[in-house]
Structures are given as structure tokens and as C-alpha cells.
Design a protein around this motif. Structure first.
Motif, PDB file in Angstrom:
ATOM      1  N   TRP A  98       0.826  -1.200   0.000  1.00 37.79           N
ATOM      2  CA  TRP A  98       0.000   0.000   0.000  1.00 37.79           C
ATOM      3  C   TRP A  98       0.868   1.261   0.000  1.00 37.79           C
ATOM      4  O   TRP A  98       0.588   2.218  -0.735  1.00 37.79           O
ATOM      5  CB  TRP A  98      -0.934  -0.004   1.197  1.00 37.79           C
ATOM      6  N   CYS A  99       1.923   1.266   0.804  1.00 43.40           N
ATOM      7  CA  CYS A  99       2.825   2.427   0.847  1.00 43.40           C
ATOM      8  C   CYS A  99       3.517   2.633  -0.496  1.00 43.40           C
ATOM      9  O   CYS A  99       3.654   3.771  -0.964  1.00 43.40           O
ATOM     10  CB  CYS A  99       3.861   2.237   1.954  1.00 43.40           C
ATOM     11  N   LEU A 100       3.940   1.541  -1.132  1.00 37.89           N
ATOM     12  CA  LEU A 100       4.570   1.656  -2.441  1.00 37.89           C
ATOM     13  C   LEU A 100       3.589   2.177  -3.487  1.00 37.89           C
ATOM     14  O   LEU A 100       3.950   2.986  -4.339  1.00 37.89           O
ATOM     15  CB  LEU A 100       5.120   0.288  -2.873  1.00 37.89           C
ATOM     16  N   TRP A 101       2.340   1.719  -3.393  1.00 44.03           N
ATOM     17  CA  TRP A 101       1.322   2.168  -4.345  1.00 44.03           C
ATOM     18  C   TRP A 101       1.044   3.657  -4.176  1.00 44.03           C
ATOM     19  O   TRP A 101       0.961   4.394  -5.169  1.00 44.03           O
ATOM     20  CB  TRP A 101       0.052   1.350  -4.153  1.00 44.03           C
ATOM     21  N   VAL A 102       0.921   4.114  -2.932  1.00 45.90           N
ATOM     22  CA  VAL A 102       0.680   5.541  -2.676  1.00 45.90           C
ATOM     23  C   VAL A 102       1.873   6.368  -3.137  1.00 45.90           C
ATOM     24  O   VAL A 102       1.715   7.437  -3.740  1.00 45.90           O
ATOM     25  CB  VAL A 102       0.399   5.773  -1.173  1.00 45.90           C
ATOM     26  N   ALA A 103       3.083   5.869  -2.860  1.00 43.21           N
ATOM     27  CA  ALA A 103       4.281   6.585  -3.290  1.00 43.21           C
ATOM     28  C   ALA A 103       4.330   6.697  -4.820  1.00 43.21           C
ATOM     29  O   ALA A 103       4.736   7.735  -5.364  1.00 43.21           O
ATOM     30  CB  ALA A 103       5.529   5.872  -2.776  1.00 43.21           C
ATOM     31  N   LEU A 104       3.898   5.631  -5.512  1.00 44.84           N
ATOM     32  CA  LEU A 104       3.879   5.672  -6.974  1.00 44.84           C
ATOM     33  C   LEU A 104       2.865   6.678  -7.486  1.00 44.84           C
ATOM     34  O   LEU A 104       3.138   7.429  -8.432  1.00 44.84           O
ATOM     35  CB  LEU A 104       3.565   4.279  -7.519  1.00 44.84           C
ATOM     36  N   LEU A 105       1.686   6.715  -6.840  1.00 46.77           N
ATOM     37  CA  LEU A 105       0.664   7.669  -7.266  1.00 46.77           C
ATOM     38  C   LEU A 105       1.115   9.107  -7.029  1.00 46.77           C
ATOM     39  O   LEU A 105       0.864   9.992  -7.848  1.00 46.77           O
ATOM     40  CB  LEU A 105      -0.638   7.404  -6.505  1.00 46.77           C
ATOM     41  N   ILE A 106       1.764   9.329  -5.894  1.00 47.74           N
ATOM     42  CA  ILE A 106       2.181  10.691  -5.546  1.00 47.74           C
ATOM     43  C   ILE A 106       3.411  11.110  -6.342  1.00 47.74           C
ATOM     44  O   ILE A 106       3.484  12.230  -6.870  1.00 47.74           O
ATOM     45  CB  ILE A 106       2.457  10.798  -4.036  1.00 47.74           C
ATOM     46  N   GLY A 107       4.389  10.208  -6.424  1.00 48.48           N
ATOM     47  CA  GLY A 107       5.660  10.577  -7.041  1.00 48.48           C
ATOM     48  C   GLY A 107       5.784  10.239  -8.507  1.00 48.48           C
ATOM     49  O   GLY A 107       6.738  10.678  -9.161  1.00 48.48           O
ATOM     50  N   GLY A 108       4.809   9.473  -9.051  1.00 50.79           N
ATOM     51  CA  GLY A 108       4.921   9.063 -10.447  1.00 50.79           C
ATOM     52  C   GLY A 108       4.920  10.226 -11.411  1.00 50.79           C
ATOM     53  O   GLY A 108       5.743  10.289 -12.333  1.00 50.79           O
ATOM     54  N   SER A 109       4.000  11.167 -11.209  1.00 53.19           N
ATOM     55  CA  SER A 109       3.937  12.326 -12.100  1.00 53.19           C
ATOM     56  C   SER A 109       5.187  13.189 -11.979  1.00 53.19           C
ATOM     57  O   SER A 109       5.675  13.736 -12.976  1.00 53.19           O
ATOM     58  CB  SER A 109       2.690  13.153 -11.787  1.00 53.19           C
ATOM     59  N   ARG A 110       5.686  13.296 -10.761  1.00 54.27           N
ATOM     60  CA  ARG A 110       6.907  14.086 -10.536  1.00 54.27           C
ATOM     61  C   ARG A 110       8.108  13.455 -11.237  1.00 54.27           C
ATOM     62  O   ARG A 110       8.919  14.148 -11.865  1.00 54.27           O
ATOM     63  CB  ARG A 110       7.173  14.205  -9.042  1.00 54.27           C
ATOM     64  N   ILE A 111       8.199  12.116 -11.158  1.00 49.89           N
ATOM     65  CA  ILE A 111       9.300  11.422 -11.832  1.00 49.89           C
ATOM     66  C   ILE A 111       9.198  11.609 -13.342  1.00 49.89           C
ATOM     67  O   ILE A 111      10.196  11.853 -14.030  1.00 49.89           O
ATOM     68  CB  ILE A 111       9.288   9.923 -11.463  1.00 49.89           C
ATOM     69  N   GLY A 112       7.972  11.510 -13.879  1.00 51.09           N
ATOM     70  CA  GLY A 112       7.772  11.722 -15.307  1.00 51.09           C
ATOM     71  C   GLY A 112       8.190  13.121 -15.741  1.00 51.09           C
ATOM     72  O   GLY A 112       8.800  13.306 -16.799  1.00 51.09           O
TER      73      GLY A 112
END
Length: 271
Positions: free
Chosen positions: A200-214
Motif C-alpha cells: 500500500w505504501c509503495l502504491w501511494v508513493a507511486l501515485l504521488i511521485g509518479g507524475s513528478r518522476i515523469g
């Protein structure tokens, strides 16, 4: 035996039972029996999946009608019902799959099912469940196409998802999702419910940080992690369609092998 705990004694009994049943009934008979047991144990899971798809499809059609006729946004439309039918149940399926293997493992192995029969049966049932889910999603997509022609005629559709519903895509996708389910379930079985929290923490981190990484990748910033992501994206984007499908199947086989390695000596747990 003296000095042997009850769980250890039961697990030893399970192992003896596995060998006796395998010799008595044979591998094929045990697989068929375990498949029937898996279908019975997980029948409510399949019903829940199909019900969720129906609810989210209806929700998508209501929202689409509200946006077009309520808000007057008639420049273009998207197949919202199909999108919700595919995306949200697929996400929920991940968590359902994490709980299926631990439940079925403890019950089936305690009833003398061999691990080498349990794992393939678990995978086959998951695969068939996923196939049933995408089949219903395909039916809904056809129904939504008819709705868009009948109720929104003249409004351009931004994109069509029909091209995704091809066997060459559906089979690898269902295969990969089944392997991912089994691997996550094996992790939960091996290390406990802390895996739910980590995932769950990894999923939330991906949702939050995915756009920033892109965004950082597009800006060309130099960082070790960003360079690794950039190389992965570049490598995958240069693969042919066949290469990507083979890559998905290969990763799925590795996950299936990892599942077996995690559970092949796993003990039955009692609450």
C-alpha cells in the motif's frame, strides 16, 4: 512425539498425507480435485469481481451522461464506463489475490493437498477468473459503444479501447495478473500481513511521485535513479509488440517460479 509442538506435528502429518494421497490417487486426480476445491472456495470472489465491474460500468455511464447533458460538455466524449470497468476492479483484484493464496494454502495443505498440485490449481483458477472479468469488460465495452452511438450521436469519441480486447493482449495480461497475484499471496503467506502495508505504501508513493518522476524525466535532469528509469523506458519503447508480450510472459514465469520457491517448504499456519 515428545517435545514436538502441535503445529509442527500437524505439518508433519500434512507432509505424510501428501505423499500417501499422491500415491493413492495419482497426480491428475489430485489436480482435478484441487481445482474443484479452489473453484468452491473462491466462488464468492468471482461473484464480487463481476458485481464490481457491473457497478462501475453503471457508474461510468451515469457520470458520462451527467457531464454531457448536465454540464453541457459536448465537444468530445470518452468510454468512461469501460475505463472504470477495467481500471478499478483490476486494482481491487490485486488485494483480493494477496489474500486468496494464504487462505487456500492453509486449508488445502491441512487437508493433504500437495503443494505441487495446489500452486498450479491456484494459478489456473486465478487465470480463469481474470479471463471471465475481461470477457465481461469486453461485453460492456460493446454495449457502451452502442450507447454512445444511440445517446451521443454526433459527439466525437476521443479514443476507442476496442483494440485492447484482443486475445494476443488478453492472454498475456491475464497470465501476468495471475502470476502477480500468486507471488504477492506467497509473500503474505511467508512474511505476514506486513506485506499489505508495504504494498500500500509503495502504491501511494507511486501515485504521488509518479507524475513528478515523469516530469523530471522530460526535463532531462541527471540523477542515478532517473537515469535508470530513463534507460528502462528507452529499452522497452524500442521493443517490438512481440518483444513486449514475450517480456511480460517471461516476467510472469519468473514470478510463478518465485511463488513456488516461497511456498514449497512453507508450514501450515493456525490462527
Amino acid at each position: 512425539p515428545d517435545g514436538q509442538s502441535k503445529p509442527a506435528l500437524v505439518n508433519e502429518t500434512c507432509r505424510i498425507g501428501e505423499k500417501q494421497h499422491y500415491r493413492k490417487i495419482g497426480g491428475d486426480g489430485l489436480v482435478k480435485r484441487e481445482l474443484k476445491r479452489q473453484f468452491y472456495l473462491r466462488r464468492d470472489e468471482l461473484a464480487l469481481i463481476l458485481a464490481m465491474e457491473s457497478v462501475f460500468f453503471l457508474l461510468g455511464e451515469i457520470l458520462l451522461g451527467f457531464v454531457v447533458y448536465g454540464l453541457g460538455e459536448k465537444e468530445s466524449i470518452i468510454p468512461l464506463g469501460t475505463i472504470l470497468t477495467v481500471m478499478i476492479p483490476a486494482f481491487i483484484l490485486l488485494f483480493l489475490g494477496m489474500g486468496s493464496l494464504p487462505m487456500c494454502f492453509n486449508l488445502s495443505v491441512a487437508m493433504s493437498t500437495t503443494r505441487r498440485n495446489l500452486i498450479p490449481a491456484e494459478f489456473i483458477v486465478s487465470f480463469l477468473q481474470n479471463l471471465a472479468a475481461v470477457s465481461l469488460a469486453y461485453i460492456f465495452s460493446l454495449f457502451e459503444r452502442w450507447i454512445m452511438r444511440a445517446a451521443y450521436g454526433g459527439i466525437p469519441v476521443e479514443f476507442d479501447l476496442q483494440y485492447l480486447f484482443r486475445w494476443k493482449y488478453l492472454i498475456p495480461a491475464c497470465f501476468a495478473l495471475s502470476a502477480f497475484h500468486a507471488f504477492l499471496g506467497a509473500l503474505v503467506l511467508k512474511y505476514g500481513k506486513i506485506i499489505f502495508t508495504i504494498f500500500w505504501c509503495l502504491w501511494v508513493a507511486l501515485l504521488i511521485g509518479g507524475s513528478r518522476i515523469g516530469q523530471m524525466l522530460e526535463e532531462g535532469k541527471d540523477h542515478a535513479f532517473l537515469n535508470m528509469c530513463r534507460n528502462v523506458v528507452h529499452t522497452v519503447s524500442n521493443l517490438s509488440e512481440t518483444g513486449i508480450l514475450l517480456l511480460v510472459m517471461g516476467i510472469s514465469l519468473l514470478l510463478f517460479f518465485g511463488t513456488w520457491m516461497l511456498v514449497r517448504k512453507q508450514q501450515v499456519e493456525f490462527s
